[in-house]
Every structure is written in structure tokens, then in C-alpha cells.
Design a protein around this motif. Structure first.
Motif, mmCIF file in Angstrom:
data_model
loop_
_atom_site.group_PDB
_atom_site.id
_atom_site.type_symbol
_atom_site.label_atom_id
_atom_site.label_comp_id
_atom_site.label_asym_id
_atom_site.label_seq_id
_atom_site.Cartn_x
_atom_site.Cartn_y
_atom_site.Cartn_z
ATOM 1 N N ASP A 1 0.744 9.423 10.248
ATOM 2 C CA ASP A 1 2.031 8.925 9.810
ATOM 3 C C ASP A 1 1.904 8.368 8.229
ATOM 4 O O ASP A 1 0.730 8.167 7.943
ATOM 5 C CB ASP A 1 2.317 7.605 10.759
ATOM 6 N N ASP B 1 2.623 5.812 6.888
ATOM 7 C CA ASP B 1 1.841 4.394 6.427
ATOM 8 C C ASP B 1 0.447 4.348 6.682
ATOM 9 O O ASP B 1 -0.083 3.387 6.511
ATOM 10 C CB ASP B 1 2.635 3.540 7.159
ATOM 11 N N LYS C 1 9.143 0.229 7.246
ATOM 12 C CA LYS C 1 8.150 -0.300 6.572
ATOM 13 C C LYS C 1 8.238 -1.016 5.112
ATOM 14 O O LYS C 1 7.273 -1.254 4.534
ATOM 15 C CB LYS C 1 7.251 1.047 6.203
HETATM 16 MN MN MN Z 1 4.799 3.466 12.543
#
Ligand code: MN
Ligand code: UPG
Length: 735
Positions: free
Chosen positions: A305, A307, A625
Motif C-alpha cells: 500500500d 503508505d 492518510k
Molecule cells: Mn491503509
């Protein structure tokens, strides 16, 4: 090579000592559950009024669900194992040139929820792996189809030319630039120069994102300009645009400032059209599987992912310990590294660590057929995506076969044309992609579902949990984000649980009872909401009306309740603390479980049913995020973030108010006025336990004045509902 016994070992495995105790405890617990069920059944038969029949039945059903869910967790307790790798022995056994090539996939979907500068940081951290660079290819999938993200990657490709040699020469451990520059790094002219360059890139990227477009002054060369005007035309929207594939770095061609080769870096935004389903992340990953097949076709694929940056440059060599050792696990399909996070607050108020999901349960599954796939930090053999170990499912074109050898350079026009072709939104029509090939469609939790189907096909997996976290990701810092994320999971899991591939039927048949149960544990997460809701409301409502519904303290059945409650909680707590946990974090973990039961699971359940009835529900809502400064400050202080109005907060607030009423008023009346603690102890205790868990909610309702407090309207609505509920139940119960 000399015999296997004299070779230094690459990995080892041992059974965790607690297995025997776990089994004995499970046997005792099961016996008491069955005894309690007999008791419930008898009470049910002997109930004299319709009212008491209904109450007993409700509790019985709740207890059956609790018992069933408890039984599924036993799969994790029967045979837990721990593994260890010895990457230092690799060089004795293998030459670096024998290392397999790796294709690394990074997914992003929204430049405003997933800031491009962070995605770039993730990419840079993996480009800088301690691994032969020419064997690495990084593919970025941009489902946001954003010129901002492409721009960020164009910048990153240039910055990488100084960052990679810098990391290598100085043996840097933190290879994610942002993490490195926030750490205690050596301040010398060299690092300061690099920091300046990094900051300048960061500013450019962030300004472009703020402006929402790449204005001319930021475009450094004609090539960039051409790409941007070619694709981002007037008609371009994120749901409707052609495929964009930009090769930003080529391994054999691009060099860093010291003359070393760079890894391949490819930006991919698959074609989108409103008329064709795109299957969210699973669709994105399948597009990447194909594009990467055409361009490099590495035998190993890592999914990440956006992040989840790499926190350890040696991770690839660590997983090689399993990949290069054929005997490690026959039919090995994937190696899962747990999700870990940075920036958790001390007590981890939202239990974002997900200790059960990522750290406690996988060793249990590893002692069976192997852990489930959790979406990121997972190394797959490419072959795994093309049918079971003994039956290759042929893709439509030979170039997509897992054993195909790419003969042309990545920039060759024919390769590029074919890459665009397989990234097309209609490419998958009438193919097996999503059903028999690649990541599987049909669930919002494509990770769980894909891993599950692969394991049903006969693939095994390994859980690799290094001491130094291999990847670190972001956690949501507001309660609503946490709950929405969990709701999405709950829905996706039910989609599998009630499908024809249900772990209860198909799964048990394919993998045996323990693996099937382990997957069922996740699939039916949402049904926790039933007992949790019942126990949050029923004991309090009856207590307020002076109706005793549990055995008296003097009744021997009381002991059964004590054993079941304490047994489950103490075992959980011990497991949690023994796996590098603290008591406070365990408390947060069990509290968020109750909170989810009344919100995410409950609403997930309802939304799942709505979806089955054909009502339009949300798809894959990407978790934000981005952090608002005030919010992150409150998060760091360990304060719950309500702040927004959401129906999901209503049952929570209602349970908080009701339990407080029951505990104080009901408790006082029964203990001091009626002197009947004996008959009401369990109810008073449950209400008290509820109150203890709801402390942050009371605080958010009455004591706080910051933006994260519970919205007044939610408090008022919940109070009115509780009032209504009390009136109705007192009417019904006293009829
Ligand atoms: Mn996530
Ligand atoms: O249409 C989409 C939606 C999401 N993503 C990407 O998927 C990843 C995960 O999305 P996120 O919003 O962070 O979801 P989480 O709930 O945090 O993710 C967990 O749950 C997902 C399944 O619901 C798994 O895919 C993830 O790996 C797992 O970390 C991100 O990189 C997104 O960019 C896409 O590429 N396309």
C-alpha cells in the motif's frame, strides 16, 4: 554443494510453548460452554411467561454466537509457531547474481487522501533496497489517475539518483527519506545537501498538489510537458480516461550519480471507463500483474500500500531465505510480513495495531497451512496467481505466463503497446482474471479473499515477522475513519462468508476444519455485533425494570459465567501482553472491539444486507492518510476523536447513557433499597463494565469543548432514543 545438514541454515521454526496449555484450556472451556447451553435450554423450557422466554432466548442466541466465534479462534491457539531467518548465511550459499528479480507493486488511489509526497517516500524506500538494483522493478498503480502523482514520481526519479547511492555508501538503515530526516541523522555537509534537495522536491510536489495542477513553471523539461498535455486533456476524469504508462527509470539505461544502475520505475494508471467495473484495488493489482508481466515478468511480486514504506533495507534478503530454500514449505505461494505502523499513540486508543489480525493470529495459522494475505507487505510467487500448484491456468496470451521470458527492453515500442493493451478496461472481459487468475474479485477485502482462495487451491504460506518492522504504515487518527475502515472490512468479509466459497463449507472442505474455522473467524466478524448489542442493552434495560436475568451469586451457574468471562479475558490479555503488548494497549483493544460491535460491525451488517437487496452502497472508501494538525495533536495525547456527526456514533452514545443509568440508578436501588445484590450482581457488573469502557464517550459528551467532542446533536438524539427505549421496554416488561 555439500549435504543439507552441513550447510548453514537459512531459517528455523519452533512451536510456541503455550500450545499444550491452550489445548487443555480449550477442552475445559468447551465443556463449560456445553454445560451452560444445557442450562439455557432447560431455563427456556421451564420459562413460565412469554416475556421470560423471549429474554432467555435472546441471551441463548447471543451466547451461541459468542461460543461459535470463540470456537473459530481456537484455530489460532492449537499450534502456534515462530520462525527465524538467517539472511547472513545467504552469501555463503548463493551468489548475488543468483538472486531472483522482484517486481514491487505500490497502489495509490487519491492524491488528496494519499499525499503524493508520501507515496514517493514509499517508492524511494523500496528502490533503495539492499539488493541488486538491476533486478528490481517498481510499478506504481495510480487509480486516482492524477497528474499530481505522476509529477511527484517524475521528481522522485531524479531525486533517486542521489538518494540511492547516498543510502548505499553510508549504510543508512532508514531509507525512506522522510523517516530518515525526521530521525537523529548525522548532520554533515553531505547530509545537509541531500536534505536540501529533498526539501526542494517536497516543496515542489506539495505546492503542485495544493494548486491542484502542474503549472508550467514546475515542468522542468519538454518531455514532461508532452506527457502531461497528452493525457490530461479536458475530458480526462478519474473514472474515465485512457491507460497511462510512463517508464520513468530503466534499469539498463539510467544510472545514479555514481554510475550505478537504477531500478526500473514505471508509473501505471490503468484505463477507466464508467461503463466497466474496475474492481478497486484488486483490479488495480491485476492490471499491474499484467503490465509487469509484459515488461519484466519477475518471478517474485511484492504488493505494498502506498503508505507502507520500507523500514529495513535487508527485507528482500530476509525473504530470500524462504524463497531460495525449496524445502522451506512445499507449494509455498506467498510470504506475509505483518502490517506495522508508525505514530501510534502510547495506549493505541483505537487499537490500530490490530494485534490479533496482524501479530497474534498469523503464527497460529502458520502452524497449519500458513497465514492469510493482508494486502500489503506480501511476497508472492507469480506462479501462485495462475491456478493451483499442480494445474496451471493458462492466461490468454503467452506473454502473461509466469514462466515467460521477456526478450525485449522495457522501452521497446512493441512492449509499450502491449502493456497499454493489457491495462485496458475491457481487457478482462471473457477472461479468467479475478475468478481463476490473479487477485480475486467479489469482496471489498480483496486481500483476505485472494489469500483464502489461493490457499483453497493448495498454496501454502509463511509468516515472517522480523524484530525490526519491515514496513511501517499510517494509521487513521480519527474514530470515524477507524470505524469506516472496519465497516468496509466487515462488509467485504461477509461477502465471502455468505458466498458459495464460504469458509464454513467450501473452506473446510478444501483445507480442513482448522483452516476453515480460521478463515470463518474473519468472515463472520460482523456477527459479533449481535451479542455485543444484546449485552450492551438487555442487562441494563432489565436491571432498570427490576428484572433479574442471570443466575444469582449463590447459584452454582454463576461460577460458569465467571469462568467463561474471566477465562476468555485473561487468556486474551496474557496472549496480548506476551506478544510485546502492554496492559493498557490490551484494554484499548478489547474496548475498541466493543465499540466496533456497536458501530462498524452493526452498520456493516446492515449495509451488507442492503447491498444484497440491490441498494447502492459505498464501494472502497480509501482511508485518509492526511492529518489535520489539531486532530493529530489530540490523537497523540490519546484523546478520542468524534467531531463529526455520524449515525455510527448513536448506538455507542446510547449504550453509554443507558449503562450509566443502569449502573447508578439500578445499582443503587437493587443494592441499597432492595438489598438484592445477590440476584442482580451480574447485571450490575455488566453495566459497570460498560461504563468503564464508555469513559471516553462521557468525556466527549460533557467534559470536552474541543472540535473532537461528541456533536451535541448526536448526544441529544441518543438521549431521546434511550428515553424512548426505556419507556417502551418498561411498558413491555411490566405488561
Ligand atoms: Mn491503509
Ligand atoms: O480503488 C482503489 C482503492 C484502494 N486502492 C489502494 O488500496 C490500498 C489500501 O487502501 P486503504 O484505504 O489504505 O485501505 P485500508 O483499509 O487501510 O487497507 C487494508 O484493507 C484493504 C482491504 O480492504 C487492503 O487492501 C489493504 O492492503 C489493507 O491494508 C491503498 O494503497 C489504496 O491506494 C486502490 O489502489 N484502488
Amino acid at each position: 554443494m555439500s549435504s543439507a545438514t552441513t550447510n548453514p541454515r537459512l531459517h528455523s521454526i519452533r512451536r510456541l510453548r503455550r500450545w499444550l496449555l491452550n489445548r487443555v484450556f480449550a477442552a475445559a472451556y468447551t465443556a463449560v460452554i456445553f454445560a451452560l447451553f444445557c442450562h439455557h435450554a432447560l431455563t427456556l423450557l421451564q420459562s413460565t411467561t412469554f416475556k421470560s422466554f423471549c429474554i432467555t432466548l435472546t441471551i441463548f442466541v447471543s451466547d451461541i454466537i459468542l461460543a461459535y466465534m470463540w470456537s473459530t479462534t481456537q484455530s489460532f491457539h492449537m499450534n502456534p509457531v515462530a520462525r527465524q531467518e538467517y539472511p547472513e548465511n545467504l552469501q555463503i550459499l548463493f551468489d548475488r547474481k543468483d538472486f531472483p528479480a522482484m517486481d514491487i507493486f505500490i497502489c495509490t488511489a487519491d492524491p488528496y487522501k494519499e499525499p503524493p509526497i508520501n507515496v514517493v517516500n514509499t517508492a524511494l524506500s523500496v528502490m533503495a533496497y539492499d539488493y541488486p538494483t538491476e533486478k528490481l522493478s517498481i510499478y506504481l498503480s495510480d487509480d486516482g489517475g492524477s497528474e499530481l502523482t505522476l509529477f511527484a514520481f517524475m521528481e522522485a526519479a531524479e531525486f533517486a539518483r542521489i538518494w540511492l547511492p547516498f543510502c548505499r555508501e553510508n549504510n543508512i538503515i532508514e531509507r525512506c527519506p522522510d523517516a530518515y530526516f525526521s530521525s537523529n541523522y548525522a548532520q554533515n555537509p553531505k547530509t545537509l545537501e541531500i536534505k536540501m534537495k529533498y526539501d526542494s522536491m517536497k516543496t515542489r510536489v506539495e505546492t503542485v498538489v495544493e494548486q491542484g495542477k502542474v503549472s508550467d513553471e514546475y515542468i522542468s523539461n519538454e518531455k514532461q510537458h508532452q506527457v502531461l498535455i497528452r493525457y490530461w486533456t479536458k475530458d480526462f476524469t478519474r473514472q474515465n480516461h485512457p491507460s497511462i504508462i510512463q517508464v520513468l527509470l530503466v534499469a539498463d539505461h539510467d544510472k545514479d550519480i555514481t554510475g550505478n544502475s537504477m531500478p526500473n520505475l514505471v508509473y501505471v494508471s490503468r484505463e477507466k471507463s464508467k461503463a466497466t467495473p474496475h474492481y478497486f484495488k484488486a483490479g488495480a493489482l491485476n492490471a499491474l500483474l499484467r503490465v509487469s508481466s509484459i515488461m519484466t515478468n519477475a518471478p517474485i511480486v511484492l504488493t505494498l500500500d502506498c503508505d507502507m514504506y520500507s523500514n529495513d533495507p535487508s527485507t528482500l534478503r530476509r525473504v530470500l531465505c524462504y524463497i531460495l530454500d525449496e524445502s522451506s514449505r512445499p507449494n509455498l505461494g506467498y510470504i506475509q510480513i505483518p502490517q506495522r505502523y508508525h505514530g501510534l499513540n502510547n495506549v493505541d486508543i483505537y487499537a490500530s495495531e490490530h494485534k490479533h489480525l496482524f501479530l497474534l493470529n498469523p503464527p497460529g495459522m502458520d502452524g497449519l497451512d500458513g497465514p492469510s494475505y493482508v494486502g500489503t507487505g506480501c511476497f508472492f510467487r507469480r506462479r501462485t496467481f495462475f491456478g493451483g500448484p499442480s494445474s496451471l491456468v493458462e492466461p490468454e496470451i503467452p506473454e502473461l505466463r509466469p514462466d515467460y521470458i521477456v526478450k525485449k527492453p522495457i522501452m521497446d515500442q512493441e512492449i509499450l503497446n502491449q502493456a497499454h493493451h493489457v491495462a485496458g478496461c475491457n481487457y478482462e472481459n471473457l477472461t479468467s482474471w479475478g475468478s481463476k487468475i490473479g487477485f480475486r474479485y467479489g469482496s471489498l477485502v480483496e486481500d483476505y479473499y485472494t489469500g483464502y482462495r489461493l490457499q483453497c487451491e493448495g498454496w501454502k504460506s509463511i509468516f515472517c515477522d522480523p524484530n525490526r518492522p519491515a514496513f511501517l504504515g499510517d494509521v487513521p487518527v480519527s474514530l470515524i475513519d477507524v470505524l469506516n475502515q472496519n465497516k468496509r472490512w466487515a462488509i467485504g468479509l461477509l461477502e465471502v462468508g455468505f458466498s458459495k466459497y464460504s469458509p464454513l463449507t467450501f473452506g473446510i472442505q478444501a483445507m480442513g476444519i482448522l483452516m476453515g474455522q480460521a478463515y470463518a473467524y474473519y468472515a463472520f466478524w460482523a456477527i459479533w455485533s449481535i451479542p455485543i448489542t444484546v449485552y450492551a442493552f438487555l442487562p441494563s434495560l432489565t436491571l432498570l425494570n427490576g428484572i433479574s436475568i442471570f443466575p444469582k451469586v449463590s447459584d452454582p451457574w454463576f461460577l460458569a459465567y465467571i469462568f467463561l468471562f474471566l477465562g476468555a479475558y485473561v487468556q486474551e490479555c496474557l496472549d496480548f501482553i506476551l506478544t510485546k503488548g502492554t496492559f493498557q494497549r490490551w484494554w484499548s483493544d478489547q474496548r475498541i472491539w466493543l465499540i466496533r460491535g456497536l458501530s462498524s460491525y452493526l452498520f456493516g451488517f446492515i449495509e451488507y444486507i442492503a447491498k444484497q437487496l440491490g441498494m447502492d452502497t459505498h464501494g472502497f472508501n480509501v482511508t485518509s492518510k492526511v492529518m489535520d494538525d489539531e486532530q493529530s495533536k489530540r490523537y497523540d495525547e490519546g484523546t478520542f476523536e468524534f467531531g463529526v456527526e455520524s449515525p455510527m456514533f448513536v448506538p455507542l452514545a446510547m449504550a453509554a447513557i443507558l449503562n450509566l443509568m443502569a449502573f447508578s440508578y439500578g445499582g443503587i436501588v437493587q443494592i441499597f433499597k432492595e438489598r438484592n445484590l445477590d440476584g442482580f450482581f451480574v447485571q450490575v457488573f455488566i453495566a459497570g463494565f460498560g461504563v468503564l469502557n464508555c469513559l471516553p464517550i462521557y468525556e466527549a459528551m460533557v467534559l470536552r469543548s474541543d472540535k473532537g467532542r461528541m456533536p451535541t446533536r448526536t448526544t441529544i438524539i441518543s438521549t431521546l432514543f434511550v428515553g424512548g427505549l426505556c419507556v417502551v421496554t418498561s411498558f413491555v416488561l411490566n405488561m
